[in-house]
Design a protein around this motif. Structure first.
Motif, PDB file in Angstrom:
ATOM      1  N   UNK A   1       1.697   3.371  12.300  1.00  0.00           N
ATOM      2  CA  UNK A   1       2.265   4.806  12.317  1.00  0.00           C
ATOM      3  C   UNK A   1       1.685   5.428  11.183  1.00  0.00           C
ATOM      4  N   UNK A   2       1.161   5.035  10.061  1.00  0.00           N
ATOM      5  CA  UNK A   2       0.565   5.567   8.867  1.00  0.00           C
ATOM      6  C   UNK A   2      -0.922   5.903   9.549  1.00  0.00           C
ATOM      7  N   UNK A   3      -1.500   5.220  10.273  1.00  0.00           N
ATOM      8  CA  UNK A   3      -2.797   5.386  10.660  1.00  0.00           C
ATOM      9  C   UNK A   3      -2.970   6.446  11.645  1.00  0.00           C
ATOM     10  N   UNK A   4      -2.111   6.415  12.316  1.00  0.00           N
ATOM     11  CA  UNK A   4      -1.978   7.611  13.596  1.00  0.00           C
ATOM     12  C   UNK A   4      -1.755   8.851  12.713  1.00  0.00           C
ATOM     13  N   UNK A   5      -1.038   8.994  11.896  1.00  0.00           N
ATOM     14  CA  UNK A   5      -0.851   9.929  10.904  1.00  0.00           C
ATOM     15  C   UNK A   5      -1.967  10.655  10.267  1.00  0.00           C
TER      16      UNK A   5
ATOM     17  N   UNK B   1       0.802  -3.241   5.452  1.00  0.00           N
ATOM     18  CA  UNK B   1       2.133  -2.713   5.478  1.00  0.00           C
ATOM     19  C   UNK B   1       2.837  -2.632   6.900  1.00  0.00           C
ATOM     20  N   UNK B   2       4.169  -2.719   6.912  1.00  0.00           N
ATOM     21  CA  UNK B   2       4.688  -2.933   8.136  1.00  0.00           C
ATOM     22  C   UNK B   2       4.483  -1.949   9.105  1.00  0.00           C
ATOM     23  N   UNK B   3       4.392  -0.558   8.523  1.00  0.00           N
ATOM     24  CA  UNK B   3       4.495   0.488   9.157  1.00  0.00           C
ATOM     25  C   UNK B   3       2.862   1.085   9.221  1.00  0.00           C
TER      26      UNK B   3
ATOM     27  N   UNK C   1       0.636  -1.269   0.090  1.00  0.00           N
ATOM     28  CA  UNK C   1       0.085   0.064  -0.169  1.00  0.00           C
ATOM     29  C   UNK C   1       0.784   1.283   0.127  1.00  0.00           C
ATOM     30  N   UNK C   2       0.730   2.246  -1.048  1.00  0.00           N
ATOM     31  CA  UNK C   2       1.404   3.348  -0.804  1.00  0.00           C
ATOM     32  C   UNK C   2       1.086   4.302   0.209  1.00  0.00           C
ATOM     33  N   UNK C   3       2.020   5.152   0.766  1.00  0.00           N
ATOM     34  CA  UNK C   3       1.682   6.031   1.845  1.00  0.00           C
ATOM     35  C   UNK C   3       0.193   6.697   1.500  1.00  0.00           C
ATOM     36  N   UNK C   4      -0.131   6.820   2.685  1.00  0.00           N
ATOM     37  CA  UNK C   4      -1.770   7.553   2.654  1.00  0.00           C
ATOM     38  C   UNK C   4      -1.769   8.713   1.849  1.00  0.00           C
TER      39      UNK C   4
END
Length: 198
Positions: free
Chosen positions: A164-168, A159-161, A107-110
């Motif tokens: 962190x992506x969801x919090x952002x 994705x592994x991160x 998945x690309x960055x949100x």
């Protein structure tokens, strides 16, 4: 046009799309609670029946679609979606109303999708992820509107991160993207208002 692009859509477009719409709306209203989709579709691979059903229900000429790399690499997928929905296929995720993701691990960055505007937070992208597993007995802890106490979700792959992506994404509220996770005939909603912890 490729014959696969002309493969049938819903047997009963009105009733089938109404059923899928209700399931998706209920999934987003009750995050972490799986809803069932009635699926009788054979879209061109690698488009899954669940992704196809949600696209047929939500996409149209005013709601463009973005396709991840595996879907975009299969011309029959774009042809099938255009034929059945009338939706434009866009290369820029920030122009998409809906993003179809067949490989959630990549998945690309949100922030490559539309987060909406402060005055119009609904002008955001909803991402639909084809997961291999959705388990609500264990996993991540979900809380927020629509959840009594907490809910659990073990979805894979992600994705592994992802956390962190969801919090952002949550920090953008009221802007931000929403997620719909689909595996088999089940869907789980993760609206931007949902907080997730391990």
């Amino acid at each position: 046009m490729d014959a696969a692009a002309l493969a049938p859509g819903f047997a009963d477009p009105v009733l089938d799309s109404q059923g899928v719409f209700r399931a998706v709306m209920e999934a987003l209203a009750r995050p972490g609670t799986p809803q069932r989709l009635a699926l009788d579709l054979a879209p061109p691979a690698p488009l899954t029946p669940a992704l196809a059903a949600i696209a047929l229900t939500l996409a149209d000429h005013e709601a463009p679609l973005w396709l991840d790399a595996p879907l975009a690499a299969a011309p029959a997928v774009a042809g099938w979606l255009r034929f059945h929905t009338g939706a434009r296929i866009v290369a820029d995720g920030r122009e998409a109303a809906f993003a179809l993701v067949s490989d959630p691990a990549a998945l690309p960055p949100l922030d490559r999708f539309a987060p909406g505007e402060q005055a119009y937070p609904d002008r955001s992208t909803t991402l639909v992820l084809a997961c291999e597993r959705l388990d609500t007995e264990r996993g991540l802890v979900l809380a927020g509107p629509g959840i009594r106490g907490v809910a659990r979700l073990d979805a894979a792959p992600l994705p592994e991160n992802f956390l962190a992506r969801w919090r952002a994404n949550g920090a953008l509220f009221p802007r931000g993207v929403d997620l719909i996770l689909a595996a088999g005939d089940r869907v789980v909603g993760l609206p931007r208002t949902t907080t997730i912890r391990e």
